[in-house]
Design an enzyme around this catalytic site. Structure first.
Site, PDB file in Angstrom:
ATOM      1  N   GLY A  49       0.840  -1.185   0.000  1.00  0.00           N
ATOM      2  CA  GLY A  49       0.000   0.000   0.000  1.00  0.00           C
ATOM      3  C   GLY A  49       0.876   1.236   0.000  1.00  0.00           C
ATOM      4  O   GLY A  49       2.068   1.166   0.333  1.00  0.00           O
ATOM      5  N   GLN A  54       3.414   9.759   1.665  1.00  0.00           N
ATOM      6  CA  GLN A  54       4.644   8.964   1.627  1.00  0.00           C
ATOM      7  C   GLN A  54       5.524   9.294   0.429  1.00  0.00           C
ATOM      8  O   GLN A  54       6.703   8.966   0.412  1.00  0.00           O
ATOM      9  CB  GLN A  54       4.306   7.468   1.580  1.00  0.00           C
ATOM     10  CG  GLN A  54       3.740   6.954   2.873  1.00  0.00           C
ATOM     11  CD  GLN A  54       3.571   5.458   2.796  1.00  0.00           C
ATOM     12  OE1 GLN A  54       2.607   4.964   2.242  1.00  0.00           O
ATOM     13  NE2 GLN A  54       4.541   4.721   3.328  1.00  0.00           N
ATOM     14  N   CYS A  98       6.082  -0.631   6.957  1.00  0.00           N
ATOM     15  CA  CYS A  98       5.734   0.607   6.265  1.00  0.00           C
ATOM     16  C   CYS A  98       6.942   1.035   5.433  1.00  0.00           C
ATOM     17  O   CYS A  98       8.069   1.012   5.937  1.00  0.00           O
ATOM     18  CB  CYS A  98       5.392   1.678   7.307  1.00  0.00           C
ATOM     19  SG  CYS A  98       4.918   3.259   6.590  1.00  0.00           S
ATOM     20  N   LEU A  99       6.702   1.416   4.188  1.00  0.00           N
ATOM     21  CA  LEU A  99       7.815   1.855   3.331  1.00  0.00           C
ATOM     22  C   LEU A  99       8.509   3.085   3.912  1.00  0.00           C
ATOM     23  O   LEU A  99       9.675   3.337   3.617  1.00  0.00           O
ATOM     24  CB  LEU A  99       7.312   2.164   1.914  1.00  0.00           C
ATOM     25  CG  LEU A  99       6.832   0.977   1.079  1.00  0.00           C
ATOM     26  CD1 LEU A  99       6.344   1.455  -0.282  1.00  0.00           C
ATOM     27  CD2 LEU A  99       7.922  -0.073   0.917  1.00  0.00           C
ATOM     28  N   HIS A 140      -4.274   1.192   7.491  1.00  0.00           N
ATOM     29  CA  HIS A 140      -2.908   1.714   7.619  1.00  0.00           C
ATOM     30  C   HIS A 140      -2.709   2.912   6.671  1.00  0.00           C
ATOM     31  O   HIS A 140      -2.173   3.952   7.079  1.00  0.00           O
ATOM     32  CB  HIS A 140      -1.931   0.569   7.294  1.00  0.00           C
ATOM     33  CG  HIS A 140      -0.483   0.941   7.258  1.00  0.00           C
ATOM     34  ND1 HIS A 140       0.459   0.355   8.074  1.00  0.00           N
ATOM     35  CD2 HIS A 140       0.194   1.833   6.482  1.00  0.00           C
ATOM     36  CE1 HIS A 140       1.657   0.881   7.805  1.00  0.00           C
ATOM     37  NE2 HIS A 140       1.526   1.778   6.838  1.00  0.00           N
ATOM     38  N   GLU A 141      -3.179   2.758   5.420  1.00  0.00           N
ATOM     39  CA  GLU A 141      -2.963   3.828   4.432  1.00  0.00           C
ATOM     40  C   GLU A 141      -3.824   5.061   4.740  1.00  0.00           C
ATOM     41  O   GLU A 141      -3.373   6.202   4.571  1.00  0.00           O
ATOM     42  CB  GLU A 141      -3.229   3.323   3.010  1.00  0.00           C
ATOM     43  CG  GLU A 141      -2.341   2.168   2.563  1.00  0.00           C
ATOM     44  CD  GLU A 141      -0.863   2.400   2.775  1.00  0.00           C
ATOM     45  OE1 GLU A 141      -0.410   3.556   2.690  1.00  0.00           O
ATOM     46  OE2 GLU A 141      -0.151   1.406   3.050  1.00  0.00           O
ATOM     47  N   HIS A 144      -2.255   7.231   7.198  1.00  0.00           N
ATOM     48  CA  HIS A 144      -1.220   8.120   6.649  1.00  0.00           C
ATOM     49  C   HIS A 144      -1.803   9.475   6.254  1.00  0.00           C
ATOM     50  O   HIS A 144      -1.128  10.496   6.333  1.00  0.00           O
ATOM     51  CB  HIS A 144      -0.564   7.499   5.413  1.00  0.00           C
ATOM     52  CG  HIS A 144       0.582   6.574   5.713  1.00  0.00           C
ATOM     53  ND1 HIS A 144       1.706   6.977   6.398  1.00  0.00           N
ATOM     54  CD2 HIS A 144       0.784   5.273   5.412  1.00  0.00           C
ATOM     55  CE1 HIS A 144       2.542   5.960   6.504  1.00  0.00           C
ATOM     56  NE2 HIS A 144       2.012   4.899   5.914  1.00  0.00           N
TER      57      HIS A 144
HETATM   58 ZN    ZN Z   1       2.836   3.054   5.840  1.00  0.00          ZN
END
Ligand code: ZN
Length: 175
Positions: A49, A54, A98-99, A140-141, A144
């Site tokens: 995701g 991000q 998480c990236l 999660h997204e 963000h």
């Molecule tokens: Zn993340």
């Protein structure tokens, strides 16, 4: 198409509330290009995701790769201005990464099932009812977009681990 630079934890862009995307903006070439670039970035980094902040774009756009969950044929979903309209009382606890927080894993409790209303990339309304891992990625997204990271959601820091240690000590317990 371009692979975008991913913002890491500590970058203030990850802690800001992202701006809604207007219908007019969504139709514009730069925003359509951004969505294409986000897809390419997600694939390049093998994420499940990705959210606008991000990639340094404080806009309410998220991608969710459903192939990571229970619907392998569905591929990458694009959600614009997503809102969780229903969430089950039932919860699951599972691992997240998480990236923007590379090489870290931790267990997070999330609603097992949610309904999310949003627009697709063409501006059409879409309501998605998702469960399991897909529901987890989506929560999660969406977090963000409100400047929230999965670490903020951890209720027990004991599972916080680096990736090599995750593989060494934890992976067999992941179910
Ligand atoms: Zn993340």
């Amino acid at each position: 198409m371009a692979i975008l630079k991913v913002a890491n934890m500590g970058n203030p862009v990850l802690r800001h509330e992202a701006e809604p995307v207007t219908s007019r903006d969504l139709k514009s070439l730069p925003v359509q290009q951004l969505i294409d670039d986000m897809i390419e970035t997600l694939v390049e980094y093998r994420g499940v995701g990705l959210a606008g902040p991000q990639v340094h774009e404080s806009r309410r756009i998220i991608l969710v790769d459903r192939s990571a969950g229970e619907d392998p044929e569905d591929g990458i979903l694009v959600l614009v201005n997503p809102v969780i309209t229903e969430a089950s009382e039932a919860t699951d606890e599972d691992w997240e990464g998480c990236l923007s927080i590379p090489d870290i894993r931790g267990r997070v409790v999330r609603a097992s099932q949610i309904v999310v209303e949003s627009r697709d990339r063409k501006g059409r309304d879409q309501a998605l009812s998702v469960s399991g891992f897909t529901a987890r990625i989506m929560q999660h997204e969406i977090d963000h977009l409100d400047g929230v990271l999965f670490l903020d959601r951890m209720t027990d820091m004991l599972s916080l681990t680096f990736l090599p240690e995750y593989g060494r000590y934890w992976i067999d317990d992941s179910d």
